[in-house]
Design an enzyme around this catalytic site. Structure first.
Site, mmCIF file in Angstrom:
data_model
loop_
_atom_site.group_PDB
_atom_site.id
_atom_site.type_symbol
_atom_site.label_atom_id
_atom_site.label_comp_id
_atom_site.label_asym_id
_atom_site.label_seq_id
_atom_site.Cartn_x
_atom_site.Cartn_y
_atom_site.Cartn_z
ATOM 1 N N LYS A 200 -32.166 -20.500 9.975
ATOM 2 C CA LYS A 200 -32.212 -21.849 9.396
ATOM 3 C C LYS A 200 -32.838 -21.743 8.010
ATOM 4 O O LYS A 200 -34.001 -22.108 7.797
ATOM 5 C CB LYS A 200 -33.038 -22.778 10.302
ATOM 6 C CG LYS A 200 -32.219 -23.818 11.027
ATOM 7 C CD LYS A 200 -33.053 -24.719 11.886
ATOM 8 C CE LYS A 200 -33.087 -26.140 11.395
ATOM 9 N NZ LYS A 200 -31.831 -26.876 11.381
HETATM 10 N N1 PPE Z 1 -26.468 -26.319 13.811
HETATM 11 C C1 PPE Z 1 -27.015 -26.622 12.621
HETATM 12 C C2 PPE Z 1 -26.347 -26.181 11.382
HETATM 13 C C3 PPE Z 1 -28.206 -27.352 12.587
HETATM 14 O O1 PPE Z 1 -28.759 -27.653 11.415
HETATM 15 C C4 PPE Z 1 -28.789 -27.782 13.790
HETATM 16 C C5 PPE Z 1 -30.047 -28.602 13.779
HETATM 17 C C6 PPE Z 1 -28.177 -27.437 15.011
HETATM 18 C C7 PPE Z 1 -27.020 -26.692 14.977
HETATM 19 C C8 PPE Z 1 -28.763 -27.798 16.337
HETATM 20 O O2 PPE Z 1 -29.932 -27.061 16.577
HETATM 21 P P1 PPE Z 1 -31.098 -27.616 17.518
HETATM 22 O O3 PPE Z 1 -31.789 -28.693 16.778
HETATM 23 O O4 PPE Z 1 -31.938 -26.422 17.769
HETATM 24 O O5 PPE Z 1 -30.459 -28.117 18.748
HETATM 25 N N2 PPE Z 1 -30.158 -29.469 12.680
HETATM 26 C C9 PPE Z 1 -31.456 -30.006 12.352
HETATM 27 C C10 PPE Z 1 -31.510 -30.534 10.944
HETATM 28 C C11 PPE Z 1 -30.753 -31.771 10.637
HETATM 29 C C12 PPE Z 1 -31.038 -32.263 9.231
HETATM 30 O O6 PPE Z 1 -30.324 -33.120 8.777
HETATM 31 O O7 PPE Z 1 -32.003 -31.812 8.593
HETATM 32 C C13 PPE Z 1 -31.941 -31.006 13.399
HETATM 33 O O8 PPE Z 1 -31.164 -31.460 14.221
HETATM 34 O O9 PPE Z 1 -33.127 -31.287 13.408
#
Ligand code: PPE
Length: 305
Positions: free
Chosen positions: A159
């Site tokens: 990330k």
């Molecule tokens: N893919 C991506 C690209 C991503 O950024 C997230 C979280 C996920 C999958 C899901 O991951 P998880 O939260 O572990 O289930 N995205 C974060 C950021 C969003 C933002 O706008 O900033 C979030 O959901 O917090």
């Protein structure tokens, strides 16, 4: 989405006033996108505010840094304690939490090795990411014209702040075209994920979600959802999915910390039955689990107090 300030932000070991949580304009990460971050949610539970799967999120923050080649100068335990202290300082029962580790002020240029590593944790109230009716009405999705980066370009499993330029390009393109969210395909054309969520489709009574190797972030919500879905008796598999799997899905949903579980009502204007029965059951169970209302998942709720 506008930010509502809270009293304090944790910066390098101290809780500082929100208004004083500033950095220099020559902070390395601002120029080169070299930071790593997390998105976490705390929910109100019967035992007080609890951070959902905090340990896994902080472990992933450490892994994100490891992938891009730096070490966070605070242990997982220290950052767990710091996150809880930050949430407690807000006085909020529920909030969104944003830890970030970034290369600081003092060095310029692409050699990151001499850079100092700073860490901050901020919290603020954040509502439904894809709209209040995202579970019942569903979101309109569009396949992006932007490709998710290849593993040897920008590792999607980390990330990294800079990775999100790709997500923002796709998000804005989708919004301008009248859709709610974009689906990203990997360079080989297979479905990777969305701009800030993982994706699931149901076909032939099997729930499928793409693996890390397809260019998806290893989502913590994705993992929670797979556990919940299996406990509900559904067949769940981590496997590649093609664009046409989306078009003819029996149901589809996206999930992430911010978005929680949101149904998909169409992809590129091909309608998908919405909200599907599995999506509804999973979304309802997830909503109870994060609030400590499901005994079997209570360990996922890490109490602040
Ligand atoms: N893919 C991506 C690209 C991503 O950024 C997230 C979280 C996920 C999958 C899901 O991951 P998880 O939260 O572990 O289930 N995205 C974060 C950021 C969003 C933002 O706008 O900033 C979030 O959901 O917090």
């Amino acid at each position: 989405m506008p930010i509502t300030p809270t009293p304090k932000i944790w910066m390098n070991g101290e809780l500082v006033d929100w208004a004083d949580a500033n950095i220099h304009i020559l902070t390395h990460t601002l120029h080169y996108g070299t930071g790593v971050f997390e998105g976490i949610r705390a929910y109100e539970t019967a035992d007080g505010p609890a951070v959902f799967r905090l340990t896994e999120h902080i472990e992933r923050l450490h892994n994100s840094a490891k992938i891009v080649g730096f070490e966070i100068p605070y242990t997982v335990e220290e950052l767990i304690a710091a996150t809880k202290a930050t949430v407690a300082s807000t006085g909020l029962d529920a909030c969104y939490i944003r830890p970030i580790a970034y290369l600081g002020y003092g060095e310029m240029g692409l050699n990151t090795l001499p850079c100092t590593i700073d860490v901050a944790i901020a919290c603020w109230p954040w509502g439904a990411y894809l709209g209040d009716d995202a579970v019942t009405k569903g979101v309109r999705m569009k396949i992006s014209s932007w490709t998710r980066h290849d593993h040897n370009t920008m590792p999607p499993a980390s990330k990294t702040t800079g990775n999100y330029v790709n997500s923002s390009l796709a998000k804005v393109e989708a919004l301008k075209a009248g859709y709610d969210e974009a689906i990203m395909l990997a360079p080989n054309g297979l479905v990777a994920e969305c701009t800030g969520e993982n994706i699931f489709v149901d076909r032939h009574d099997i729930l499928l979600t793409p693996p890390l190797s397809a260019g998806a972030l290893e989502g913590i919500t994705q993992h929670s959802v797979m556990t919940i879905a299996r406990d509900l008796g559904y067949d769940v598999r981590v496997d590649n999915i093609a664009r046409s799997d989306l078009y003819i899905a029996d149901e589809a949903f996206v999930c992430g910390t911010a978005a929680e579980v949101s149904s998909v009502n169409s992809v590129d204007d091909r309608e998908i039955p919405c909200p599907g029965p599995k999506t509804t059951a999973i979304a309802e169970t997830y909503a109870r689990a994060v609030r400590g209302q499901e005994d079997r998942y209570k360990d996922w709720c890490e109490l602040v107090g």
